[in-house]
Design a protein around this motif. Structure first.
Motif, short mmCIF file in Angstrom:
data_model
loop_
_atom_site.label_atom_id
_atom_site.label_comp_id
_atom_site.label_asym_id
_atom_site.label_seq_id
_atom_site.Cartn_x
_atom_site.Cartn_y
_atom_site.Cartn_z
N UNK A 102 0.84 -1.20 0.00
CA UNK A 102 0.00 0.00 0.00
C UNK A 102 0.88 1.25 0.00
N UNK A 103 0.35 2.35 -0.54
CA UNK A 103 1.11 3.60 -0.54
C UNK A 103 1.29 4.09 0.90
N UNK A 104 0.30 3.85 1.75
CA UNK A 104 0.42 4.19 3.17
C UNK A 104 -0.60 3.33 3.93
N UNK A 105 -0.42 3.24 5.24
CA UNK A 105 -1.42 2.57 6.07
C UNK A 105 -1.32 1.06 6.07
N UNK A 106 -2.23 0.42 6.83
CA UNK A 106 -2.12 -1.02 7.09
C UNK A 106 -2.88 -1.94 6.13
N UNK A 107 -3.22 -1.46 4.93
CA UNK A 107 -4.02 -2.29 4.02
C UNK A 107 -3.34 -3.63 3.76
N UNK A 108 -2.00 -3.63 3.66
CA UNK A 108 -1.25 -4.86 3.37
C UNK A 108 -1.49 -5.91 4.44
N UNK A 109 -1.29 -5.53 5.70
CA UNK A 109 -1.45 -6.48 6.81
C UNK A 109 -2.89 -7.01 6.86
N UNK A 110 -3.85 -6.14 6.59
CA UNK A 110 -5.25 -6.55 6.66
C UNK A 110 -5.60 -7.49 5.51
N UNK A 111 -5.16 -7.15 4.30
CA UNK A 111 -5.47 -8.01 3.15
C UNK A 111 -4.83 -9.37 3.33
#
Ligand code: GDP
Length: 319
Positions: A230-239
C-alpha cells in the motif's frame, strides 16, 4: 453526477482532482463510518472530517487528518491531566467535533449533521455517511479483537490479523440519499482507499452492496496497492490476514462482485491479465499522487475509463 466511495487518505486525493474537473456539486460521496469512535466525550468521524476538510481546502495534507495550521492546546492540556487522547485533535477541529456531538445528542441523524457541517464549510459536494446506524469495524488479531484505531494507531499493525468484522452492518440501513446517488450516477468510483477497513464497511451494508451489483453504469475502482504494497497505512497487513494477495490482483478479488474496472499502476502492468481473468477491465496509469497535477491527471483518466464526458480541457473551479 458521479458517486465516489471514500475512506480518509487515498480517495480524498482523487476527490481533489475530480472536484476540479467536474465541480463539487456533481459529486456524491459515500463515506466510511466504520472507524467512528468517541474521544473525550466527542463523536469523532475521521473519514467524514477528512473528506469535508479536503473539499473545503483546509485539510492537513501531511497527515490527511485534521485542519492545516491547527493548534493543539486542549489536546496537550488533556494529556497533562493524564488522559491522553488516541487521536491528535486540534483546537479548531475539536470545535467541529463538538458541534457534531451536540447535534447528535439532540437526535439529529449523522447524515443531516454532516450536511450542516458541510454547509458551514461551503462544501458543495453531497457528502454522506454510509449509514445513520452505527457500524464498528473490529479487527480480530492474535492479540485479541480491537478497533481499527487500536490496531493501527495504538499498536502500529503489529498483530497478525485473523479476521475483520463490521459490527452492526447486518442490520444497518444505507443513509438517506446513498442508494439514490448510486442509482442516478453516470459512474461509480471506488477511490484508492483501504479495501478492507475503508471500503469493506460500506459494501458490508447489504442495501449498498446490492445497489452496486445492480447498476448498469461502470463501477471503477482505483488500486491503493502499488508495486506489492500500500502507498500508506495497514491495508497490506489486513489483506494478507484475510487471505488476499497484497497486489492489485488481491484488490480485484476483493471487489470483483460489484466492480467492472480497476485502475492499476504502470509498474503492475504484468498483473493485468490476471485481473482481466477475473472479469475486470484494466486501465494503467501512474497511481502515486504526491501533488495536485498528479491527482487531476488520475481523475481525468478515471473519468475517461468510466466513460464520463467532461467539458474538454478547461478545469472547473471547485466550490
Ligand atoms: P484511512 O481512512 O486513513 O485508512 O484512508 P483510506 O482508506 O482512504 O486511505 C488509505 C489507503 O490509501 C491506503 O491503502 C493507501 O495505500 C492508499 N493511498 C494513499 N495515498 C495514495 C496514493 O497516492 N496513491 C494510491 N494509489 N493510493 C494511495
Amino acid at each position: 453526477m458521479l458517486t465516489v466511495l471514500s475512506g480518509g487518505t487515498g480517495t480524498p486525493k482523487l476527490l481533489q482532482g475530480l472536484a476540479l474537473l467536474v465541480g463539487q456539486e456533481n459529486l456524491s460521496i459515500i463515506v466510511n463510518t466504520g472507524e467512528d469512535l468517541e474521544i473525550s466525550g466527542l463523536y469523532v468521524s475521521p473519514d467524514i472530517d477528512t473528506v469535508m476538510y479536503t473539499l473545503a481546502g483546509v485539510v492537513n495534507e501531511e497527515t490527511w487528518y485534521g485542519i492545516r495550521g491547527d493548534t493543539f492546546e486542549e489536546h496537550e492540556r488533556i494529556k497533562r491531566e493524564g488522559k491522553p487522547e488516541l487521536l491528535r485533535i486540534g483546537d479548531r477541529d475539536r470545535a467541529v467535533k463538538q458541534h457534531r456531538t451536540m447535534l447528535l445528542k439532540r437526535g439529529t441523524p449523522l447524515s443531516a449533521v454532516t450536511r450542516e457541517l458541510c454547509r458551514d464549510f461551503n462544501v458543495l459536494a453531497n457528502v454522506m455517511p454510509m449509514s445513520d446506524d452505527r457500524v464498528t469495524t473490529r479487527v480480530y488479531t492474535e492479540a485479541g479483537p480491537m478497533t481499527f484505531h487500536e490496531f493501527w494507531v495504538a499498536r502500529r499493525a503489529q498483530d497478525r490479523v485473523k479476521s475483520v468484522l463490521f459490527e452492526g452492518a447486518e442490520s444497518a440501513r444505507a443513509a438517506p440519499g446513498v442508494l439514490e446517488a448510486i442509482e442516478k450516477s453516470e459512474a461509480i468510483i471506488i477511490g484508492p482507499s483501504n479495501p478492507v477497513t475503508s471500503i469493506g464497511p460500506i459494501v458490508a451494508i447489504r442495501e449498498i452492496r446490492s445497489a452496486l451489483e445492480k447498476v448498469r453504469v461502470k463501477v471503477i475502482a482505483v488500486s491503493p496497492i502499488v508495486g506489492g504494497s500500500p502507498v500508506s497505512g495497514p491495508a497490506g497487513a489486513l489483506m494478507q490476514g484475510l487471505g488476499y494477495e497484497v497486489s492489485p490482483v488481491g484488490v480485484a478479488q476483493y471487489y470483483r462482485d460489484f466492480v467492472s474496472g480497476l485502475v492499476i499502476d504502470n509498474r503492475d502492468e504484468k498483473l493485468a491479465p490476471k485481473i482481466e481473468e477475473l472479469g475486470l477491465e484494466v486501465f494503467l496509469t501512474d497511481l502515486l499522487l504526491p501533488d495536485l497535477p498528479s491527482r487531476v491527471k488520475l481523475a481525468r483518466s478515471v473519468l475517461a475509463f468510466a466513460g464520463v464526458k467532461t467539458n474538454g480541457p478547461t478545469l472547473r473551479k471547485s466550490g
